[in-house]
Design a protein around this motif. Sequence first.
Motif, PDB file in Angstrom:
ATOM      1  N   VAL A 111     -12.547   6.784 -19.181  1.00 47.67           N
ATOM      2  CA  VAL A 111     -11.757   7.762 -19.943  1.00 47.67           C
ATOM      3  C   VAL A 111     -12.427   8.027 -21.286  1.00 47.67           C
ATOM      4  CG1 VAL A 111      -9.515   8.263 -21.022  1.00 47.67           C
ATOM      5  CG2 VAL A 111      -9.591   6.937 -18.900  1.00 47.67           C
ATOM      6  N   LEU A 112     -12.614   9.315 -21.576  1.00 49.19           N
ATOM      7  CA  LEU A 112     -13.081   9.745 -22.892  1.00 49.19           C
ATOM      8  C   LEU A 112     -11.846  10.224 -23.645  1.00 49.19           C
ATOM      9  CD1 LEU A 112     -15.517  10.570 -24.756  1.00 49.19           C
ATOM     10  CD2 LEU A 112     -15.432  12.799 -23.614  1.00 49.19           C
ATOM     11  N   ARG A 113     -11.437   9.471 -24.689  1.00 49.15           N
ATOM     12  CA  ARG A 113     -10.236   9.835 -25.450  1.00 49.15           C
ATOM     13  C   ARG A 113     -10.695  10.339 -26.820  1.00 49.15           C
ATOM     14  NH1 ARG A 113      -7.736  10.800 -29.727  1.00 49.15           N
ATOM     15  NH2 ARG A 113      -8.730   8.937 -30.531  1.00 49.15           N
ATOM     16  N   CYS A 114     -10.437  11.625 -27.081  1.00 50.91           N
ATOM     17  CA  CYS A 114     -10.998  12.213 -28.300  1.00 50.91           C
ATOM     18  C   CYS A 114     -10.043  13.254 -28.884  1.00 50.91           C
ATOM     19  CB  CYS A 114     -12.331  12.869 -27.964  1.00 50.91           C
ATOM     20  SG  CYS A 114     -12.235  14.071 -26.634  1.00 50.91           S
ATOM     21  N   ASN A 115     -10.387  13.731 -30.092  1.00 53.00           N
ATOM     22  CA  ASN A 115      -9.656  14.883 -30.625  1.00 53.00           C
ATOM     23  C   ASN A 115     -10.487  16.150 -30.337  1.00 53.00           C
ATOM     24  OD1 ASN A 115     -11.537  15.301 -32.782  1.00 53.00           O
ATOM     25  ND2 ASN A 115     -10.432  13.834 -34.079  1.00 53.00           N
ATOM     26  N   ALA A 116      -9.937  17.306 -30.706  1.00 53.27           N
ATOM     27  CA  ALA A 116     -10.585  18.579 -30.336  1.00 53.27           C
ATOM     28  C   ALA A 116     -11.988  18.707 -30.930  1.00 53.27           C
ATOM     29  CB  ALA A 116      -9.705  19.744 -30.795  1.00 53.27           C
ATOM     30  N   GLY A 117     -12.158  18.275 -32.182  1.00 53.91           N
ATOM     31  CA  GLY A 117     -13.465  18.381 -32.838  1.00 53.91           C
ATOM     32  C   GLY A 117     -14.505  17.523 -32.136  1.00 53.91           C
ATOM     33  N   GLU A 118     -14.100  16.331 -31.731  1.00 61.21           N
ATOM     34  CA  GLU A 118     -15.028  15.435 -31.041  1.00 61.21           C
ATOM     35  C   GLU A 118     -15.413  15.994 -29.666  1.00 61.21           C
ATOM     36  OE1 GLU A 118     -12.976  11.764 -33.487  1.00 61.21           O
ATOM     37  OE2 GLU A 118     -12.366  12.136 -31.417  1.00 61.21           O
ATOM     38  N   THR A 148     -15.802  19.591 -19.381  1.00 64.56           N
ATOM     39  CA  THR A 148     -16.444  18.328 -19.784  1.00 64.56           C
ATOM     40  C   THR A 148     -16.122  17.220 -18.775  1.00 64.56           C
ATOM     41  OG1 THR A 148     -16.268  19.017 -22.088  1.00 64.56           O
ATOM     42  CG2 THR A 148     -16.682  16.679 -21.694  1.00 64.56           C
ATOM     43  N   ALA A 149     -14.879  17.182 -18.331  1.00 73.48           N
ATOM     44  CA  ALA A 149     -14.492  16.162 -17.339  1.00 73.48           C
ATOM     45  C   ALA A 149     -15.302  16.333 -16.055  1.00 73.48           C
ATOM     46  CB  ALA A 149     -12.995  16.264 -17.050  1.00 73.48           C
ATOM     47  N   LYS A 150     -15.468  17.599 -15.655  1.00 70.78           N
ATOM     48  CA  LYS A 150     -16.252  17.888 -14.433  1.00 70.78           C
ATOM     49  C   LYS A 150     -17.703  17.477 -14.628  1.00 70.78           C
ATOM     50  CE  LYS A 150     -14.201  21.869 -12.296  1.00 70.78           C
ATOM     51  NZ  LYS A 150     -14.068  23.285 -12.541  1.00 70.78           N
ATOM     52  N   LYS A 151     -18.264  17.895 -15.742  1.00 69.77           N
ATOM     53  CA  LYS A 151     -19.687  17.650 -15.998  1.00 69.77           C
ATOM     54  C   LYS A 151     -19.981  16.152 -16.089  1.00 69.77           C
ATOM     55  CE  LYS A 151     -23.231  18.739 -19.355  1.00 69.77           C
ATOM     56  NZ  LYS A 151     -23.409  19.011 -20.762  1.00 69.77           N
ATOM     57  N   LEU A 152     -19.103  15.421 -16.772  1.00 65.32           N
ATOM     58  CA  LEU A 152     -19.387  13.993 -16.992  1.00 65.32           C
ATOM     59  C   LEU A 152     -18.814  13.105 -15.885  1.00 65.32           C
ATOM     60  CD1 LEU A 152     -18.716  13.813 -20.853  1.00 65.32           C
ATOM     61  CD2 LEU A 152     -20.938  13.920 -19.716  1.00 65.32           C
ATOM     62  N   GLY A 153     -17.920  13.664 -15.076  1.00 58.00           N
ATOM     63  CA  GLY A 153     -17.327  12.885 -13.985  1.00 58.00           C
ATOM     64  C   GLY A 153     -16.424  11.773 -14.488  1.00 58.00           C
ATOM     65  N   LEU A 154     -15.549  12.115 -15.435  1.00 55.05           N
ATOM     66  CA  LEU A 154     -14.602  11.136 -15.972  1.00 55.05           C
ATOM     67  C   LEU A 154     -13.316  11.843 -16.384  1.00 55.05           C
ATOM     68  CD1 LEU A 154     -15.247  12.161 -18.939  1.00 55.05           C
ATOM     69  CD2 LEU A 154     -16.645  10.156 -19.203  1.00 55.05           C
ATOM     70  N   LEU A 155     -12.349  11.057 -16.830  1.00 55.35           N
ATOM     71  CA  LEU A 155     -11.112  11.653 -17.338  1.00 55.35           C
ATOM     72  C   LEU A 155     -11.312  11.977 -18.807  1.00 55.35           C
ATOM     73  CD1 LEU A 155      -8.358   9.264 -15.910  1.00 55.35           C
ATOM     74  CD2 LEU A 155      -8.886  11.575 -15.160  1.00 55.35           C
ATOM     75  N   VAL A 156     -10.889  13.171 -19.202  1.00 51.14           N
ATOM     76  CA  VAL A 156     -10.926  13.547 -20.616  1.00 51.14           C
ATOM     77  C   VAL A 156      -9.485  13.649 -21.105  1.00 51.14           C
ATOM     78  CG1 VAL A 156     -11.544  15.372 -22.247  1.00 51.14           C
ATOM     79  CG2 VAL A 156     -13.150  14.739 -20.444  1.00 51.14           C
ATOM     80  N   THR A 203      -4.340   0.428 -11.713  1.00 46.52           N
ATOM     81  CA  THR A 203      -5.642   1.005 -11.363  1.00 46.52           C
ATOM     82  C   THR A 203      -5.582   2.089 -10.284  1.00 46.52           C
ATOM     83  OG1 THR A 203      -5.885  -0.844  -9.869  1.00 46.52           O
ATOM     84  CG2 THR A 203      -7.027  -1.033 -11.976  1.00 46.52           C
ATOM     85  N   ASN A 204      -4.432   2.195  -9.595  1.00 42.14           N
ATOM     86  CA  ASN A 204      -4.360   3.074  -8.421  1.00 42.14           C
ATOM     87  C   ASN A 204      -4.615   4.538  -8.714  1.00 42.14           C
ATOM     88  OD1 ASN A 204      -3.870   0.929  -6.906  1.00 42.14           O
ATOM     89  ND2 ASN A 204      -1.652   1.274  -6.669  1.00 42.14           N
ATOM     90  N   ASN A 205      -4.010   5.026  -9.795  1.00 49.40           N
ATOM     91  CA  ASN A 205      -4.095   6.446 -10.108  1.00 49.40           C
ATOM     92  C   ASN A 205      -4.372   6.593 -11.612  1.00 49.40           C
ATOM     93  OD1 ASN A 205      -3.683   9.131 -10.624  1.00 49.40           O
ATOM     94  ND2 ASN A 205      -1.861   9.312  -9.337  1.00 49.40           N
ATOM     95  N   PRO A 206      -5.657   6.532 -11.997  1.00 48.04           N
ATOM     96  CA  PRO A 206      -6.006   6.524 -13.423  1.00 48.04           C
ATOM     97  C   PRO A 206      -5.451   7.723 -14.200  1.00 48.04           C
ATOM     98  CG  PRO A 206      -7.931   6.051 -12.080  1.00 48.04           C
ATOM     99  CD  PRO A 206      -6.837   6.407 -11.131  1.00 48.04           C
ATOM    100  N   MET A 207      -5.447   8.895 -13.572  1.00 45.92           N
ATOM    101  CA  MET A 207      -4.933  10.092 -14.268  1.00 45.92           C
ATOM    102  C   MET A 207      -3.456   9.884 -14.639  1.00 45.92           C
ATOM    103  SD  MET A 207      -5.644  13.657 -14.673  1.00 45.92           S
ATOM    104  CE  MET A 207      -4.556  15.026 -15.040  1.00 45.92           C
ATOM    105  N   LYS A 208      -2.683   9.383 -13.691  1.00 49.59           N
ATOM    106  CA  LYS A 208      -1.259   9.153 -13.949  1.00 49.59           C
ATOM    107  C   LYS A 208      -1.078   8.055 -15.005  1.00 49.59           C
ATOM    108  CE  LYS A 208       3.202   8.212 -11.905  1.00 49.59           C
ATOM    109  NZ  LYS A 208       3.546   7.343 -13.022  1.00 49.59           N
ATOM    110  N   THR A 209      -1.929   7.044 -14.925  1.00 56.12           N
ATOM    111  CA  THR A 209      -1.844   5.962 -15.927  1.00 56.12           C
ATOM    112  C   THR A 209      -2.052   6.522 -17.331  1.00 56.12           C
ATOM    113  OG1 THR A 209      -2.646   4.361 -14.331  1.00 56.12           O
ATOM    114  CG2 THR A 209      -2.898   3.762 -16.642  1.00 56.12           C
ATOM    115  N   VAL A 210      -3.079   7.368 -17.481  1.00 54.31           N
ATOM    116  CA  VAL A 210      -3.348   7.934 -18.817  1.00 54.31           C
ATOM    117  C   VAL A 210      -2.172   8.821 -19.260  1.00 54.31           C
ATOM    118  CG1 VAL A 210      -4.942   9.317 -20.205  1.00 54.31           C
ATOM    119  CG2 VAL A 210      -5.843   7.817 -18.428  1.00 54.31           C
ATOM    120  N   GLU A 211      -1.637   9.598 -18.330  1.00 52.87           N
ATOM    121  CA  GLU A 211      -0.471  10.441 -18.673  1.00 52.87           C
ATOM    122  C   GLU A 211       0.693   9.569 -19.144  1.00 52.87           C
ATOM    123  OE1 GLU A 211      -1.429  13.677 -15.138  1.00 52.87           O
ATOM    124  OE2 GLU A 211       0.447  12.554 -15.098  1.00 52.87           O
ATOM    125  N   ASP A 212       0.961   8.505 -18.396  1.00 54.12           N
ATOM    126  CA  ASP A 212       2.089   7.626 -18.753  1.00 54.12           C
ATOM    127  C   ASP A 212       1.881   6.995 -20.125  1.00 54.12           C
ATOM    128  OD1 ASP A 212       3.316   8.197 -16.384  1.00 54.12           O
ATOM    129  OD2 ASP A 212       2.766   6.321 -15.381  1.00 54.12           O
TER     130      ASP A 212
END
Length: 261
Positions: A111-118, A148-156, A203-212
Amino acid sequence: MFQQIKEKSPLIHCITNHVVSNFQANGLLAIGASPIMGEAHEEAAELAALSQAVSLNIGTLHAESLKSMLIAGKKANQLGIPVVLDPVGAGVSKFRIEAVREILGRVDVNVLRCNAGELAAIAGEQWQSKGVDAGEGLLDIKKLAVSTAKKLGLLVAVTGATDIITDGKSVSKIPFGNPMMTSITGTGCLLSSVVAAGLAVSTNNPMKTVEDVFRFYAIVGERASRNAALSGDFQVAFLNQLASLTDREVTQRISLQEETV
Ligand SMILES: Nc1ncnc2c1ncn2[C@@H]1O[C@H](COP(=O)(O)OP(=O)(O)O)[C@@H](O)[C@H]1O
Ligand SMILES: Cc1ncsc1CCOP(=O)(O)O
């Protein structure tokens, strides 16, 4: 999930900045996780291997801590331990942006956790950042997060008045929170390590984990703001809410929002 964090108390290895180190450790303790801060390269692999998640933060990066981040990140990858990257102030210097590119190139960041400028800096787009703060620009942050998520293959996961989380396919928006969250330093950095704690137990659903995690955290901010007029009180109220907000209260707050839209 936050009940699980309390029960399992995952060890989170943080290589972080010296501005928020204490707040980050206290915030992790407040949710029931177990923080270990350590940035010497001599122990980076050992600490990562002991941990259930690794949280990398470049806020006060130097050559030594960059080396440690690469070692810890690679060890975590070998062992299947999740890695979160917070590219604090990515656009403010050549050193930072090159470091971010090196980490993203050599470590499988979950997961890449950032603000808009970053985010803009990482995507190579024009943006008026202000130091470590988000700053201003005219870009479509949702589109940029998806590409960016597509290009880097991670959650943004991009924070702001409305947070945006994407895996490059679907996008989720988190409308909660309070502007007071930007009145103290470290709420973004702590959020990144709370995301790491979430991934450590779920670990099952990382996207949902980040949302939660983002929903929980934003509601913590809302509730803390009710008990604080100024930033000193807000910091204490924020830690208290982190320690006391339950999964059930989060569900109640979300359903209230759903009824009003
Ligand atoms: N205008 C706002 N209204 C409500 N919440 C906000 C606002 N701006 C930021 N937040 C929240 O504050 C936290 C830190 O976000 P942000 O300040 O963007 O990160 P950073 O500290 O990395 O710059 C996040 O949880 C985000 O949702
Ligand atoms: C002020 C500052 N300078 C370097 S790191 C840092 C803390 C940034 O914390 P956050 O991005 O969470 O507000």
